[in-house]
Design a protein around this motif. Structure first.
Motif, PDB file in Angstrom:
ATOM      1  N   VAL A  33       0.875  -1.161   0.000  1.00 50.37           N
ATOM      2  CA  VAL A  33       0.000   0.000   0.000  1.00 50.37           C
ATOM      3  C   VAL A  33       0.917   1.217   0.000  1.00 50.37           C
ATOM      4  CG1 VAL A  33      -1.804   1.265   1.221  1.00 50.37           C
ATOM      5  CG2 VAL A  33      -1.779  -1.239   1.279  1.00 50.37           C
ATOM      6  N   SER A  52      -4.300   1.169  -2.462  1.00 51.53           N
ATOM      7  CA  SER A  52      -3.976  -0.230  -2.200  1.00 51.53           C
ATOM      8  C   SER A  52      -3.205  -0.829  -3.377  1.00 51.53           C
ATOM      9  CB  SER A  52      -5.256  -1.027  -1.965  1.00 51.53           C
ATOM     10  OG  SER A  52      -6.014  -1.101  -3.159  1.00 51.53           O
ATOM     11  N   ASP A 101       0.854  -4.903   1.969  1.00 52.73           N
ATOM     12  CA  ASP A 101      -0.600  -4.921   1.861  1.00 52.73           C
ATOM     13  C   ASP A 101      -1.256  -6.001   2.710  1.00 52.73           C
ATOM     14  OD1 ASP A 101      -0.696  -6.422  -1.506  1.00 52.73           O
ATOM     15  OD2 ASP A 101       0.078  -7.165   0.406  1.00 52.73           O
TER      16      ASP A 101
END
Length: 134
Positions: A33, A52, A101
């Motif tokens: 991210v 994201s 992430d």
């Protein structure tokens, strides 16, 4: 050495535009991210926009909604922040940040935090200055 490298800052007049770039050096951004943060003199560093790894979660600070656009270019290993209709209050050092992430989301990365609870990503860039003045 794994690092984030920002570029694209500069000086513009109110109403002008800039595009900031955040490129991974030795660091593949696909599984991170990525967020843009800014820090003005005398103020805390805060989230501006975050995206994201799969584009399905994007967050903007209320102060930049409708003026700034974040995007990713996988081939260039780069995340961009297009800034339009710039205002003097956008003047700050802009930093990009990366966090895996599996740990966070764009919404979480960009959430407003207390000064006693600063955000610490996996990586920070060194920053690029943006100055908006007549």
């Amino acid at each position: 050495q794994l690092q984030l490298v920002e570029s694209g800052g500069g000086s513009v007049q109110p109403g002008g535009s800039l595009r900031l770039s955040c490129t991974g050096s030795g660091l593949i951004l696909d599984h991170y991210v990525i967020g843009w943060f800014r820090e003005a003199p005398g103020k805390e560093r805060g989230g501006v926009s975050c995206i994201s790894s799969s584009w399905n979660n994007i967050a903007y600070a209320n102060s930049v909604k409708g003026r700034f656009t974040i995007s990713r270019d996988k081939a260039q290993n780069t995340v961009y922040l297009q800034m339009d209709n710039l205002k003097p209050e956008d003047t700050a050092v802009y930093y990009c940040a990366a966090e895996r992430d599996v740990i966070t989301t764009a919404t979480t990365m960009c959430q407003v935090r207390s000064p006693t609870d600063p955000y610490e990503p996996d990586y920070w860039g060194r920053g690029t200055q943006v100055t908006v003045a007549s």
